[in-house]
Design a protein around this motif. Structure first.
Motif, PDB file in Angstrom:
ATOM      1  N   UNK A  52       0.496  -3.500   6.188  1.00  0.00           N
ATOM      2  CA  UNK A  52       0.288  -4.485   5.058  1.00  0.00           C
ATOM      3  C   UNK A  52       1.291  -4.039   3.933  1.00  0.00           C
ATOM      4  N   UNK A  53       0.950  -2.836   3.574  1.00  0.00           N
ATOM      5  CA  UNK A  53       1.726  -2.408   2.229  1.00  0.00           C
ATOM      6  C   UNK A  53       3.240  -2.278   2.471  1.00  0.00           C
ATOM      7  N   UNK A  54       3.417  -1.722   3.531  1.00  0.00           N
ATOM      8  CA  UNK A  54       4.895  -1.439   3.872  1.00  0.00           C
ATOM      9  C   UNK A  54       5.718  -2.815   3.890  1.00  0.00           C
ATOM     10  N   UNK A  55       4.943  -3.785   4.473  1.00  0.00           N
ATOM     11  CA  UNK A  55       5.588  -5.242   4.758  1.00  0.00           C
ATOM     12  C   UNK A  55       5.904  -5.626   3.529  1.00  0.00           C
ATOM     13  N   UNK A  56       4.909  -5.587   2.447  1.00  0.00           N
ATOM     14  CA  UNK A  56       5.165  -6.092   1.053  1.00  0.00           C
ATOM     15  C   UNK A  56       6.399  -5.533   0.458  1.00  0.00           C
ATOM     16  N   UNK A  57       6.375  -4.248   0.767  1.00  0.00           N
ATOM     17  CA  UNK A  57       7.813  -3.590  -0.109  1.00  0.00           C
ATOM     18  C   UNK A  57       9.016  -3.957   0.732  1.00  0.00           C
ATOM     19  N   UNK A  58       8.935  -3.902   1.850  1.00  0.00           N
ATOM     20  CA  UNK A  58      10.387  -3.911   2.706  1.00  0.00           C
ATOM     21  C   UNK A  58      10.749  -5.693   3.052  1.00  0.00           C
ATOM     22  N   UNK A  59       9.989  -6.172   3.648  1.00  0.00           N
ATOM     23  CA  UNK A  59      10.019  -7.653   3.949  1.00  0.00           C
ATOM     24  C   UNK A  59       8.835  -8.357   4.205  1.00  0.00           C
ATOM     25  N   UNK A  60       8.235  -8.937   3.039  1.00  0.00           N
ATOM     26  CA  UNK A  60       6.838  -9.857   3.361  1.00  0.00           C
ATOM     27  C   UNK A  60       6.957 -10.855   4.365  1.00  0.00           C
ATOM     28  N   UNK A 173       0.756 -10.444  -7.073  1.00  0.00           N
ATOM     29  CA  UNK A 173       1.401  -9.640  -7.845  1.00  0.00           C
ATOM     30  C   UNK A 173       1.024  -7.982  -7.456  1.00  0.00           C
ATOM     31  N   UNK A 174       0.108  -7.413  -7.290  1.00  0.00           N
ATOM     32  CA  UNK A 174      -0.114  -6.272  -7.007  1.00  0.00           C
ATOM     33  C   UNK A 174       0.253  -5.982  -5.641  1.00  0.00           C
ATOM     34  N   UNK A 175       0.394  -6.881  -4.715  1.00  0.00           N
ATOM     35  CA  UNK A 175       0.733  -6.702  -3.391  1.00  0.00           C
ATOM     36  C   UNK A 175       2.488  -6.392  -3.283  1.00  0.00           C
ATOM     37  N   UNK A 176       3.011  -7.135  -4.139  1.00  0.00           N
ATOM     38  CA  UNK A 176       4.397  -7.159  -4.219  1.00  0.00           C
ATOM     39  C   UNK A 176       5.015  -6.086  -5.109  1.00  0.00           C
ATOM     40  N   UNK A 177       4.351  -5.786  -6.130  1.00  0.00           N
ATOM     41  CA  UNK A 177       4.607  -4.591  -7.139  1.00  0.00           C
ATOM     42  C   UNK A 177       3.411  -3.832  -7.503  1.00  0.00           C
TER      43      UNK A 177
END
Length: 329
Positions: A52-60, A173-177
């Motif tokens: 999940x965290x990696x998806x949010x950082x690279x390609x949600x 917000x916390x997920x994307x940043x």
């Protein structure tokens, strides 16, 4: 937060002030409760899906596939064109930053459904990403017993709904940043406008790509977490205030920039460069000056009334400035 506790209205005020600004009040207890709920949602999402965290950082957008066993997620050209739009049980979000809905499964055999309005190739992905995470927040809060319990400690259904929406926004917000991503880009330095601008740019695709992790207003609201006491961060668009967030949680929408923000933009246009990462000092509404020496008591008084301003220009379809202000120590 205790049973029966009520929270104030956190929507922008219905009528603007003398400067055309709509204001959303800050409330420390409310913000703390929302943050606690959102971080519990984040922990749950990560425990269910390690990527999940990696998806949010690279390609949600990958969340659509990775969460397919949990919830059916799909894109639509317009929310009005989906039959779920008229469902009495659906949560519909149709604001500037949000165009989506969540429809819970109400009986055996039904699926939880998320719909996000998004037109591939025609729109930037920032709103899609935030909407997708926001609607996933509704799914988590309405289907997890522990999270759902937190929604019902508030006696009023109206406040209950505001709390759920606020938690969804905070979760997105916390997920994307996430904290570690933001602090790494800040590199141990205090928040300034160039850092805020660079955090936005770090999620922006190159060339003609329409990939964009988050919008500028989302960056402003998130970076307010890192403001010094009595500071503020603003996004000015084409000379007018888009969003300003204060360290105490108060949010201003629309209207005019403050004199300090205006002076910062004037200084930028005179220099046509960005020498103000550490801030210039504004001693009166119209003119930036160097900070006076701190030796004399008169100088100390002058400095205490001054405002330090940092400013960074951001290129786009409009003319954008990130502006961070704080009282001069």
């Amino acid at each position: 937060m205790t049973a029966g506790q009520q929270f104030p209205n956190h929507s922008p005020s219905e009528s603007p002030d003398a400067h055309g600004i709509h204001r959303s009040p800050g409330d420390a207890d409310y913000r703390l409760a929302v943050d606690k709920q959102a971080r519990a949602m984040l922990a749950l999402a990560t425990s269910r899906h390690s990527e999940f965290a990696q998806d949010c950082r690279t390609d949600p957008g990958q969340i659509v596939n990775h969460w397919s066993d949990d919830v059916t997620i799909g894109y639509v050209h317009a929310l009005a064109h989906t039959s779920l739009n008229s469902s009495s049980t659906a949560t519909i979000d149709d604001q500037n930053d949000l165009l989506g809905l969540f429809s819970p499964a109400m009986q055996a055999g039904e699926r939880n459904v998320i719909r996000v309005q998004f037109n591939e190739g025609r729109e930037y992905t920032a709103r899609r990403n935030f909407t997708l995470l926001h609607e996933l927040g509704h799914y988590l809060q309405q289907t997890d017993d522990v999270l759902a319990d937190q929604l019902f400690v508030i006696s009023s259904a109206n406040y209950n709904k505001r709390f759920e929406e606020s938690a969804c926004n905070r979760f997105a917000s916390l997920s994307l940043l996430p904290d570690d991503y933001v602090t790494a880009l800040m590199a141990g330095e205090p928040l300034n406008a160039i850092v805020a601008r660079d955090i936005f740019e770090s999620g922006r695709g190159s060339g003609k790509s329409r990939r964009m992790r988050v919008s500028r207003p989302v960056v402003v609201r998130r970076m307010a977490d890192f403001l010094p006491s009595h500071g503020s961060i603003a996004l000015v668009q084409d000379g007018n205030l888009n969003t300003r967030v204060h360290a105490d949680g108060v949010i201003d929408y629309g209207g005019e920039p403050t004199p300090a923000e205006r002076a910062g933009m004037d200084a930028y246009h005179r220099e046509h460069s960005e020498p103000y990462a550490t801030g210039l000092v504004i001693n009166h509404p119209n003119a930036p000056t160097a900070a006076p020496p701190a030796a004399s008591s008169a100088s100390s008084t002058s400095v205490s009334k001054a405002t330090r301003v940092s400013i960074a220009h951001s290129y786009g379809r409009s003319d954008y400035f990130f502006i961070v202000t704080a009282p001069q120590p």
